[in-house]
Design a protein around this motif. Sequence first.
Motif, short mmCIF file in Angstrom:
data_model
loop_
_atom_site.label_atom_id
_atom_site.label_comp_id
_atom_site.label_asym_id
_atom_site.label_seq_id
_atom_site.Cartn_x
_atom_site.Cartn_y
_atom_site.Cartn_z
N GLY A 129 0.81 -1.21 0.00
CA GLY A 129 0.00 0.00 0.00
C GLY A 129 0.84 1.26 0.00
N LEU A 132 2.25 1.84 -3.47
CA LEU A 132 1.24 2.40 -4.35
C LEU A 132 0.94 3.85 -3.99
CD1 LEU A 132 -1.34 -0.52 -4.67
CD2 LEU A 132 0.16 0.36 -6.45
N LEU A 261 -6.36 7.17 -8.35
CA LEU A 261 -6.96 5.87 -8.04
C LEU A 261 -5.94 4.94 -7.41
CD1 LEU A 261 -9.37 3.96 -8.20
CD2 LEU A 261 -8.65 3.36 -10.54
N ARG A 262 -4.69 4.99 -7.90
CA ARG A 262 -3.63 4.16 -7.33
C ARG A 262 -3.40 4.50 -5.86
NH1 ARG A 262 2.47 5.04 -9.21
NH2 ARG A 262 2.16 6.75 -7.76
N GLN A 263 -3.41 5.79 -5.52
CA GLN A 263 -3.20 6.19 -4.13
C GLN A 263 -4.36 5.77 -3.24
OE1 GLN A 263 -2.41 10.39 -5.04
NE2 GLN A 263 -0.39 10.14 -4.10
N VAL A 264 -5.57 5.86 -3.75
CA VAL A 264 -6.73 5.40 -2.97
C VAL A 264 -6.61 3.91 -2.68
CG1 VAL A 264 -9.23 5.07 -3.02
CG2 VAL A 264 -8.25 7.22 -3.85
N LEU A 265 -6.18 3.14 -3.69
CA LEU A 265 -5.97 1.71 -3.48
C LEU A 265 -4.87 1.48 -2.45
CD1 LEU A 265 -6.50 -1.23 -4.19
CD2 LEU A 265 -4.92 -0.99 -6.13
N GLY A 266 -3.80 2.29 -2.52
CA GLY A 266 -2.73 2.18 -1.54
C GLY A 266 -3.20 2.46 -0.13
N ALA A 268 -6.20 2.05 1.00
CA ALA A 268 -7.03 0.92 1.41
C ALA A 268 -6.18 -0.27 1.84
CB ALA A 268 -7.97 0.52 0.26
N LEU A 269 -5.09 -0.53 1.12
CA LEU A 269 -4.21 -1.65 1.48
C LEU A 269 -3.53 -1.43 2.83
CD1 LEU A 269 -2.51 -2.67 -1.89
CD2 LEU A 269 -3.96 -4.10 -0.44
#
Length: 297
Positions: A129, A132, A261-266, A268-269
């Motif tokens: 995360g 990302l 979007l990549r940072q939001v996924l990061g 979340a991880l």
Amino acid sequence: MEDTFRWTLVTAIAPIAWGTNYFVTHEYLPAGHPLYGAVFRALPAGLLLLCVTRRLPRGVWWWRSLLLGVCNMGAFFALIYLASQLLPVSLASTIMSASPLTMALFAWALLAERPTVSVLTGAAAGIAGVCLLLGTGSTAVNLRGVAASVAALTMSSFGYVLAKKWGRADGPIATTSWQLIAGGLVLIPFAIIVEGAPPHLDLPAIGGFVYVGLVATALAFTAWFAGLRHLGAATVGLIGLLNPVTGVLLGVLVSGDVLTLRQVLGLALVLFGITLSRPRRGSRVETGRAEPSKVYR
């Protein structure tokens, strides 16, 4: 579980405060003086906490405070300052995001806290995360900066676990004050030899050091060591991943950055990894003494 949740929230104060420290250091503190910067950060905060507790070390805690002060405060502050000068924040933070794994390994060796699948999975998710969230880009890698980051990571992980092992003294405020004072005093002669006269501090710099000393050091490290007394070391290490998360969110709020979007996924991880590391209902929580038969989640 209610106690675990409470101590998780207390521990989270530390990485959130450290996340704001990036912005304050970059915007207000003088550049090019990592040793004096570490002294100004550690020594006043330690003296303030000592005035609160009014307790001096006794017996073995004199040399223990010196060792922990060097690992967790003095050398750590200077190495982090140096790494931030030589590396992009994203790369330095990505290297430091390995702290859950290094703390888990030291805890296994020193405290018999055997890392479980959920802890290792949470650490892997958290590190992924952070990668990302920040990314490393194509910037040239400075090997001195990498070495400083790795040294800071190793020393602090070892020092934090050692502090947990030795945690039963006069409480987290007293032991934090001893470490800060020891770490600051050790750095003074090196600062004089290497950097010469102390840097001139204008009003914004003074205000910045007040914030760094009170919030990002005195309050943050007291909360951090309190958490280490009540939670597993690997769990505390994962909570520390809130540090880069705070830095990114602060950039969104203060600098107007836009989350991809990549940072939001990061994000979340990282949050998933921290949640995964929390002890299950009915598991026992460490309160300061290592027991070889304990397994932590």
